[in-house]
Design an enzyme around this catalytic site. Structure first.
Site, PDB file in Angstrom:
ATOM      1  CG  HIS A 236      -2.146  -0.944   1.496  1.00 31.64           C
ATOM      2  ND1 HIS A 236      -2.697  -1.757   0.478  1.00 31.64           N
ATOM      3  CD2 HIS A 236      -2.309  -1.953   1.898  1.00 31.64           C
ATOM      4  CE1 HIS A 236      -3.773  -1.998   0.583  1.00 31.64           C
ATOM      5  NE2 HIS A 236      -2.696  -3.166   0.941  1.00 31.64           N
TER       6      HIS A 236
ATOM      7  CG  HIS B  76       2.398   6.064   5.997  1.00 28.81           C
ATOM      8  ND1 HIS B  76       2.174   6.023   7.079  1.00 28.81           N
ATOM      9  CD2 HIS B  76       1.844   6.662   5.153  1.00 28.81           C
ATOM     10  CE1 HIS B  76       1.402   6.249   6.843  1.00 28.81           C
ATOM     11  NE2 HIS B  76       0.970   6.670   5.717  1.00 28.81           N
TER      12      HIS B  76
ATOM     13  CG  HIS C 139      -0.661   9.040   1.373  1.00 31.15           C
ATOM     14  ND1 HIS C 139      -1.187   7.284   1.831  1.00 31.15           N
ATOM     15  CD2 HIS C 139      -0.667   9.238   2.882  1.00 31.15           C
ATOM     16  CE1 HIS C 139      -1.353   7.461   2.673  1.00 31.15           C
ATOM     17  NE2 HIS C 139      -0.551   7.573   3.546  1.00 31.15           N
TER      18      HIS C 139
ATOM     19  CD  GLU D 152      -4.114   9.558   1.651  1.00 36.02           C
ATOM     20  OE1 GLU D 152      -3.856   9.625   3.719  1.00 36.02           O
ATOM     21  OE2 GLU D 152      -4.572   8.930   1.876  1.00 36.02           O
TER      22      GLU D 152
ATOM     23  CG  HIS E 223       0.381  10.501   6.055  1.00 33.87           C
ATOM     24  ND1 HIS E 223      -0.632   9.710   6.065  1.00 33.87           N
ATOM     25  CD2 HIS E 223       0.359  12.392   6.578  1.00 33.87           C
ATOM     26  CE1 HIS E 223      -1.292  10.976   5.417  1.00 33.87           C
ATOM     27  NE2 HIS E 223      -0.976  12.092   5.439  1.00 33.87           N
TER      28      HIS E 223
ATOM     29  CB  THR F 217      -5.969   8.131   5.286  1.00 34.20           C
ATOM     30  OG1 THR F 217      -5.122   7.908   4.733  1.00 34.20           O
ATOM     31  CG2 THR F 217      -5.929   9.193   5.788  1.00 34.20           C
ATOM     32  CB  THR F 218      -4.734   3.378   4.827  1.00 35.34           C
ATOM     33  OG1 THR F 218      -4.360   3.194   6.176  1.00 35.34           O
ATOM     34  CG2 THR F 218      -4.175   3.623   4.335  1.00 35.34           C
TER      35      THR F 218
END
Ligand SMILES: *[C@@H]1O[C@H](CO)[C@@H](O)[C@H](O)[C@H]1NC(C)=O
Ligand SMILES: [Zn+2]
Length: 337
Positions: free
Chosen positions: A84, A109, A111, A122, A135, A217-218
């Site tokens: 992911h 991590h 995005h 995001e 993040h 957010t996941t």
């Protein structure tokens, strides 16, 4: 026996994360997350589109101070492609000051989007997304022993959101992560990274930030996150962004590129967004105050006009009187002569 253990482990792992495969697009895409993960359909979800003129300036928000970020130990750090995102494990010796409790780091991590399409972050500020977002995930270590214990508890987590845009120069701090991506191209691959100064991943000025209550957010989208999104952005080069967008696969065999791993902004609903600073040019006056000011100026102008008119009339009357008296005096002078 080994087989049974492995089987049990697989079942346990699936039970722990809800058991459902999820993606950003397609049949298991974000619109379908709530079906398998009910909290994803909650009313305090992340990310959000931060409207700066609706954010409330709060002078009491304490300054954020990262501790230990400059030197995160001497041990190599794990870098992991989990299908992911790319995730760097962090030791709990790093923590944030600026909250009522101590929040220690667990992982960071990223995005991002994909080549040729705008966006990738995001969070958005005034409906503007940037190319990517970092993040840094922390948990309340005063109250909980581990990240997973804290993850579903109210205020269990504190996440820093750093908006990343494209600039002219290579960012050497981000290069500590990006230069290792080719070692973990496939899902579930891991490598290790020498410790580096994590403070340099953050914007130089940390004084301007937004704060709100939100979620992961996941999936499973737990509504347990105290969010801090910095107003100042950081920059990476175009080549660095391209590397992020085009190196990793979301699968074990190289078929699916790992890209576009950003969730759409979620409804704010009844939540408040606090700002640690006053925005330039806005938020000084509300619409009501502006209207009041306008009416005030108008009334002021009318009064001034009236005053000028009255004074002008008075002067004219006086002049007329003077003229009359001149006529009268000269008439008398004429008869007397
Ligand atoms: C978050 O929620 C708590 C109550 O659970 C509240 O005290 C706090 O003010 C909220 N924070 C923001 C930024 O709205
Ligand atoms: Zn994230």
């Amino acid at each position: 026996m080994l087989f049974v253990t492995v089987l049990l482990e697989v079942i346990w792992i699936h039970a722990a994360d809800g058991g459902q495969h999820w993606t950003y697009e397609g049949p298991h895409g974000q619109d379908d997350w709530p079906a398998s993960y009910p909290e994803c359909g909650g009313n305090a979800q992340s990310p959000i589109d931060i409207q700066t003129d609706a954010a409330t300036f709060n002078p009491e928000l304490p300054a954020l101070q990262p501790h230990g970020y400059e030197q995160p130990g001497t041990e190599p750090l794990d870098l992991h492609n989990n299908g992911h995102t790319v995730q760097l494990s962090l030791p709990p010796s790093l923590y944030l000051e600026g909250f009522p409790r101590r929040y220690v780091t667990a992982q960071l991590h990223l995005h991002w989007g994909q080549q040729g399409s705008p966006g990738g972050s995001e969070h958005q500020i005034n409906s503007e997304a940037t190319a990517a977002e970092l993040h840094i995930v922390h948990y309340d270590s005063d109250s909980y022993a581990t990240l997973s214990e804290a993850a579903d508890k109210p205020h269990g987590l504190a996440v820093l959101g750093i908006l990343i845009e494209v600039g002219e120069t290579k960012n050497s701090a981000y290069e500590h992560i990006l230069s290792h991506l080719h070692e973990i191209r496939h899902k579930d691959q891991k490598t290790s990274v020498p410790p580096f100064n994590l403070r340099e991943l953050l914007p130089p000025q940390m004084g301007q930030f937004f704060r709100y209550n939100g979620s992961l957010t996941t999936p499973p989208c737990y509504q347990s996150v105290l969010w801090t999104v910095f107003n100042q952005r950081v920059q990476i080069s175009r080549d660095q962004l391209k590397k992020l967008q085009e190196t990793l696969f979301s699968t074990e065999d190289p078929s699916e590129l790992l890209a576009q791993n950003h969730r759409a902004p979620q409804p704010l609903n009844q939540r408040k967004v606090l700002a640690s600073f006053i925005q330039e040019g806005t938020a000084e006056f509300t619409t009501g105050e502006m209207l009041g000011l306008g009416v005030g100026i108008l009334v002021g102008c009318l009064c001034l006009l009236l005053a000028v008119y009255l004074i002008a009339r008075k002067i004219r009357k006086k002049r007329l009187r003077n003229q009359k008296s001149v006529v009268f005096t000269s008439a008398r002078a004429a008869t007397e002569a």
